[in-house]
Each structure stands twice: as C-alpha cells, then as structure tokens.
Design a protein around this motif. Sequence first.
Motif, PDB file in Angstrom:
ATOM      1  N   LEU A  89      -1.170  -0.982 -21.476  1.00  0.00           N
ATOM      2  CA  LEU A  89      -0.237  -1.596 -22.414  1.00  0.00           C
ATOM      3  C   LEU A  89       1.086  -1.935 -21.719  1.00  0.00           C
ATOM      4  O   LEU A  89       1.683  -2.991 -21.964  1.00  0.00           O
ATOM      5  N   ALA A  90       1.510  -1.060 -20.813  1.00  0.00           N
ATOM      6  CA  ALA A  90       2.754  -1.312 -20.084  1.00  0.00           C
ATOM      7  C   ALA A  90       2.610  -2.511 -19.152  1.00  0.00           C
ATOM      8  O   ALA A  90       3.537  -3.322 -19.009  1.00  0.00           O
ATOM      9  N   ALA A  91       1.422  -2.637 -18.521  1.00  0.00           N
ATOM     10  CA  ALA A  91       1.190  -3.768 -17.620  1.00  0.00           C
ATOM     11  C   ALA A  91       1.179  -5.084 -18.395  1.00  0.00           C
ATOM     12  O   ALA A  91       1.769  -6.085 -17.962  1.00  0.00           O
ATOM     13  N   VAL A  92       0.523  -5.090 -19.552  1.00  0.00           N
ATOM     14  CA  VAL A  92       0.497  -6.297 -20.374  1.00  0.00           C
ATOM     15  C   VAL A  92       1.889  -6.593 -20.924  1.00  0.00           C
ATOM     16  O   VAL A  92       2.303  -7.755 -21.012  1.00  0.00           O
ATOM     17  N   GLN A  93       2.625  -5.525 -21.259  1.00  0.00           N
ATOM     18  CA  GLN A  93       3.983  -5.729 -21.758  1.00  0.00           C
ATOM     19  C   GLN A  93       4.855  -6.416 -20.713  1.00  0.00           C
ATOM     20  O   GLN A  93       5.698  -7.266 -21.045  1.00  0.00           O
ATOM     21  N   ARG A  94       4.641  -6.088 -19.430  1.00  0.00           N
ATOM     22  CA  ARG A  94       5.419  -6.744 -18.374  1.00  0.00           C
ATOM     23  C   ARG A  94       5.110  -8.239 -18.327  1.00  0.00           C
ATOM     24  O   ARG A  94       5.991  -9.071 -18.091  1.00  0.00           O
ATOM     25  N   ALA A  95       3.833  -8.590 -18.547  1.00  0.00           N
ATOM     26  CA  ALA A  95       3.464 -10.003 -18.598  1.00  0.00           C
ATOM     27  C   ALA A  95       4.124 -10.689 -19.796  1.00  0.00           C
ATOM     28  O   ALA A  95       4.626 -11.817 -19.692  1.00  0.00           O
ATOM     29  N   VAL A  96       4.136  -9.992 -20.931  1.00  0.00           N
ATOM     30  CA  VAL A  96       4.773 -10.545 -22.135  1.00  0.00           C
ATOM     31  C   VAL A  96       6.281 -10.692 -21.924  1.00  0.00           C
ATOM     32  O   VAL A  96       6.884 -11.704 -22.313  1.00  0.00           O
ATOM     33  N   ASP A  97       6.890  -9.700 -21.284  1.00  0.00           N
ATOM     34  CA  ASP A  97       8.326  -9.771 -21.007  1.00  0.00           C
ATOM     35  C   ASP A  97       8.651 -10.977 -20.124  1.00  0.00           C
ATOM     36  O   ASP A  97       9.669 -11.658 -20.316  1.00  0.00           O
ATOM     37  N   SER A 152      10.326 -15.266 -29.033  1.00  0.00           N
ATOM     38  CA  SER A 152       9.672 -14.297 -28.154  1.00  0.00           C
ATOM     39  C   SER A 152       8.620 -13.474 -28.890  1.00  0.00           C
ATOM     40  O   SER A 152       8.690 -13.281 -30.107  1.00  0.00           O
ATOM     41  N   VAL A 153       7.637 -13.007 -28.136  1.00  0.00           N
ATOM     42  CA  VAL A 153       6.548 -12.195 -28.684  1.00  0.00           C
ATOM     43  C   VAL A 153       7.044 -10.764 -28.868  1.00  0.00           C
ATOM     44  O   VAL A 153       7.439 -10.100 -27.906  1.00  0.00           O
ATOM     45  N   ARG A 154       7.027 -10.291 -30.105  1.00  0.00           N
ATOM     46  CA  ARG A 154       7.486  -8.930 -30.403  1.00  0.00           C
ATOM     47  C   ARG A 154       6.362  -7.899 -30.272  1.00  0.00           C
ATOM     48  O   ARG A 154       6.598  -6.768 -29.861  1.00  0.00           O
ATOM     49  N   LYS A 155       5.160  -8.292 -30.670  1.00  0.00           N
ATOM     50  CA  LYS A 155       4.012  -7.365 -30.603  1.00  0.00           C
ATOM     51  C   LYS A 155       2.787  -8.136 -30.121  1.00  0.00           C
ATOM     52  O   LYS A 155       2.689  -9.348 -30.321  1.00  0.00           O
ATOM     53  N   PHE A 156       1.866  -7.407 -29.516  1.00  0.00           N
ATOM     54  CA  PHE A 156       0.614  -8.025 -29.079  1.00  0.00           C
ATOM     55  C   PHE A 156      -0.546  -7.094 -29.344  1.00  0.00           C
ATOM     56  O   PHE A 156      -0.360  -5.877 -29.508  1.00  0.00           O
ATOM     57  N   ARG A 157      -1.728  -7.655 -29.369  1.00  0.00           N
ATOM     58  CA  ARG A 157      -2.962  -6.876 -29.522  1.00  0.00           C
ATOM     59  C   ARG A 157      -3.912  -7.275 -28.400  1.00  0.00           C
ATOM     60  O   ARG A 157      -4.162  -8.468 -28.168  1.00  0.00           O
ATOM     61  N   ILE A 158      -4.442  -6.282 -27.687  1.00  0.00           N
ATOM     62  CA  ILE A 158      -5.458  -6.538 -26.667  1.00  0.00           C
ATOM     63  C   ILE A 158      -6.819  -6.544 -27.351  1.00  0.00           C
ATOM     64  O   ILE A 158      -7.173  -5.591 -28.062  1.00  0.00           O
ATOM     65  N   LEU A 159      -7.577  -7.616 -27.145  1.00  0.00           N
ATOM     66  CA  LEU A 159      -8.896  -7.722 -27.772  1.00  0.00           C
ATOM     67  C   LEU A 159      -9.963  -7.105 -26.875  1.00  0.00           C
ATOM     68  O   LEU A 159      -9.796  -6.995 -25.655  1.00  0.00           O
ATOM     69  N   GLY A 160     -11.075  -6.752 -27.491  1.00  0.00           N
ATOM     70  CA  GLY A 160     -12.139  -6.073 -26.758  1.00  0.00           C
ATOM     71  C   GLY A 160     -12.997  -6.986 -25.903  1.00  0.00           C
ATOM     72  O   GLY A 160     -13.726  -6.513 -25.030  1.00  0.00           O
ATOM     73  N   GLY A 161     -12.919  -8.283 -26.119  1.00  0.00           N
ATOM     74  CA  GLY A 161     -13.717  -9.232 -25.335  1.00  0.00           C
ATOM     75  C   GLY A 161     -12.856 -10.383 -24.876  1.00  0.00           C
ATOM     76  O   GLY A 161     -11.618 -10.328 -24.937  1.00  0.00           O
TER      77      GLY A 161
END
Length: 597
Positions: free
Chosen positions: A536-544, A555-564
């Motif tokens: 989640l931290a790694a993806v957050q860095r991409a979002v940042d 800006s994107v405040r929240k995200f969801r990682i999908l399973g596929g």
Amino acid sequence: MREYSLPALYEVPADGNLTDLIRRNAALHGDVAVIARKEAGAWRDVTAAEFLAEVQTAAKGLIASGVRPGDRVGLMSRTRYEWTLLDFAIWSAGGVTVPIYETSSAEQIQWILGDSGAVAVVVETDEHEALLKSVRDRLPQLREVWQLERGAVDALNAAGAELSDEALQEATSAAEADDPATIVYTSGTTGRPKGCVLTHRSFFAECGNAVERLRPLFRTGEASIVLFLPLAHVFGRLVEVATALAPIKLAHVPDVQSLTDELADVKPTLLLGVPRVFEKVYNSARAKAQADGKGKIFDKAANTAIAYSRALDTDGGPALGLRLRHRLFDKLVYAKLRAVLGGRATHAISGGAPLGERLGHFYRGIGFTVLEGYGLTESCAATALNPLDRQKIGTVGQPLPGATIRVADDGEVLLHGEHLFAGYWNNEAATAEAVSHGWFHTGDLGSLDTDGYLTITGRKKEIIVTAAGKNVAPAVIEDRIRAHPLIAEVMVVGDGKPFVGALVTLDEEFLARWVREQGKPSGSTPSSLRDDPELLAAVQRAVDDGNAMVSRAESVRKFRILGGQFTEESGHLTPSLKLKRSLVAKDFADEIEALYS
C-alpha cells in the motif's frame, strides 16, 4: 477558438489507388528489399519486384474465387508478412479490406463481418476458424473462408493460376482515390464498434505527408521498421502503407514477447509503438539494475538523461558538468539501453495514448528520441506529430501537413483535411453527429500554443465532475501513476462523489520481483497482498507522484488495489489498450462504492 494548419508537403494523386505504390516500387526499386520476412527461424529479404509478384498472384486467386471490385474481405490475424501481402492483394483485386483483431470474440467477428457485408474472410488459426464457424449461420453473405495456417496463400495462388493478367489489371484499376480502401471498426469503448471508412485518398494524404515531414527517417535502401503493433489497428496500417510509399524495409513481429530478440536480429533504424511499450522498456531496465545491485547508478543515469534533455530546450544548452556526467553514463548505461532497442534506431514514433513528459525527456536524453503524435481511426492514424527539428516534449506536435486542427471554445479538438475518414459504414446518424461542416469532432479536449503544438488534456465524455463541482480530466494523473513499474492500469473515479478516488491493478511481472525483494511469501498475488502495508505504501508513492501533477481538488485521496488486471480478455481493455470505463465502473461498482463508504 484557436486554429492552426501547415501546408501539404505531398500531392495526393487525383486518381489511382494504393496498389500504385507497389507497382511503382517494382519499376523504380525492383531490387531493393522492401520487406524482411522470417521463415524457418531466419530473416530473408523480399525485394519490391518479388513482393509485387506475390501480391498479384494472390490477387488473381481472390478474383478467381469471386471477389469483385468493391467487395469487402475480412482479414483476421496477428501481425505477420501474410497480413500485408493479402492487404495489398485485396486492393489489387479491387476489394476493401475489413481488419479484425485476432483476439476478437465470436460476437465481434459476427458483427464486423455482418455489418460490413463481407463476402470472404482470411483467418489465421484453427481457433479463429472455430469462432467463425460458431456464427457462420448468421453471415449469409459470407461465401469463402481461408486459413493462413492451413495454406490460405497457396490455395489462392492455385485458384488464380489460369486468370489472365488483363483480368487482374481490370480489377486492380477499378478503385479510384475516393473509393473505400478499408473499413476499420473502432475499438468500441462504449457500445458496438462503428466501421470507419478510410479511402485510398485518406491513406495517400496521411502517409505521404507523414513520410515527407519525417523524410530523414524514411531513406530508401537504408531505413527499416519493425512492426509489432496489430495491423487491425489503424496505427499499424499507417506503418504498412508508409513503408510502401517511402519505400523502406518493413519487418513483422507477431509476438511482442520475442520483440527484444527480433530487434537484435533486424536492427531497425526506426521504431513505432504505444507508450506502454516504452514504459516497459524503462521499467524492465530499472528493475534489472536494481536486481544487479546497480539501482542507484541507474537512477542517477536516468535523472541525468532527463536533466540533459530539458537543458537542450534552453538557450545555453547543457552545462559543462551535465555534459560530462551525460558522457559517462552514455558508456555505462545509455549505450546498453539503445542496444536493447536494436542498436541502430535513433528515433521512435509513439501514439495511441499520452507518453508523459518525464519519459519523453528520459528517452531523448539517452539518445533515442521518441516523437509523440496524436490521431484517431477517423483521422487515418496521425493527425498531429512532433517534427524532427522542433520537438516539444509534452505535446503531441503540430498538425500533419495538409491538415487543420481547431480547438473550439469548449476545448474540443476539431480536425479537417484529406486524411479524414469518409464516414461510418451504414451509419449516417453517427456520421452526422461526428462531422459538421467538414470538421470532425474528436471528443478530445486540448489546447494549441502559438506555434501550433497541440496538447491533449482529456476526453469530453470522461470528464469527472465531483460533488463540489470540480471538473477533473483523468488522463494526466492516470498516466503519471501508471508510470510506476508496479502499476498495470489505473482508473480515476469520483463523478458526483465528494473526492477523487482510483482503482489500481498491479503489473504481475513486477509484482513478482517486488515480492522477492521484500521477502513476501512465494506465490503472493494481488488479492493476497492488497492490504499489505508495504505494498500500500509503494502504491501510495505512485499516487503521490501523480497527485503532484494536479491541483489538490483533482488529486486522488483514496485508492483500491484490485485482485486482477484489466485485460482485453476480461473485456475491460480495447485491443488498443484503452480502458472501457463504463464497463469497469459497472463491473467494479462495489469496489468504487467502498472508496466512499
């Protein structure tokens, strides 16, 4: 409203058709290799004279089998030599090619062949033929089916053995410049795909002006291109026709997985691709450097390349210290990256989606300039491109010579020129909606600077309006987030919601590397890791990183990682890798709702 145009560099023939190109090549450049064909694991050259002879022999077979001038003929295959051979053969028989993506479903095949009224089709594999067979009873006009892997070309050659040269010439000369050359069905991000009618004139205007604009990259007898884009896509057809018009050597690569090896063998001077390919090359090189313990060196080299490229656009140019660092990294890093791309290519042309400014500067900085362009199926591929001598990274360039680009008061990009499509096949209502007073309404939003360089900022129909009334164009932030090696796709959401969110899918190749590097359990999947704090931290860095490109309200405040992943097979991506946003929103409605719960 702002408008910009450049004078045409190529005079479109008043009559004639695209088969004139291969006859001219045989007459003027008969011994010049125009195609590199791979047979039995080895590449061999096909001269202009040989290619013309093979095309005409296959065309005779089509005519003998009942194909008449104006008839539509389907072509469903991966990118391979026979695709180009049969495309020109269909034109030589007076026919109209109807391309079908080799990944198409039975329903899509039925729609395209049925809507176009195709009388014949060439497919590649047993699987393709089985799909066609499942809908054959719904295609009453379809008379002939040939399969490449079961000797389609040989069968056509045999069928036309007794046809006279006079009969061939009569069919070949039947089509004129304003007659349809092909009907290319749009990828269909919403609803059923529409058939874009592109005439012989469209291709002459498009390819002739593109080649002249980039003439140093199209040197007959010297230049070569590796084509791995699908020929069912209009960008691939641009390459096919432009190489014949120049003429330069064309090599087909059906399998992108073998692209690196084929580049090393063919050593092309020019590449054409979509941004995801260039992102993959960069991410793979960085991941390999990290695995070899050279990640810091690579990052320093990348930052130096970007800084060097940016400095090229300043009055003073790169400072002495930057030039020295650049020279050092050229030996340590850049030369190896250029070798991965075949070793000879100095330029590439990118289209289909935004490349991103950072990646554009990186590639120019390593000595491999990626010229970004912009176009649609309706504009016969490119309608804007960056010139060799005056590239503006971050833009999609100036109008194609002979074309006019206008940005309307509401920001929509409008196009005018001979390269535009003739309309949608069997769909006057859709044509009237898209074309008004000779101007094609693209649905894209953009801006033109004082020098006529176009910047695409989003899609009219994809604009998100948050509950606070803020208009958000997803493209800018999505492209930046997707540049992270862990990210496969991202879709920004938030229409009518209190803030902007995002659905994220992970690149399985790089996730596997990340899992090993982070000491996670072997076999971990996106589903098992979607709540992992480090992921989640790694993806957050991409979002940042993406958020840094836009205002706080966007800006994107929240995200969801999908399973596929979003894939073409899952139905969430078009064959040209564009998101089918409405379908994603429907299929992942619960995930979107969870962002705001």
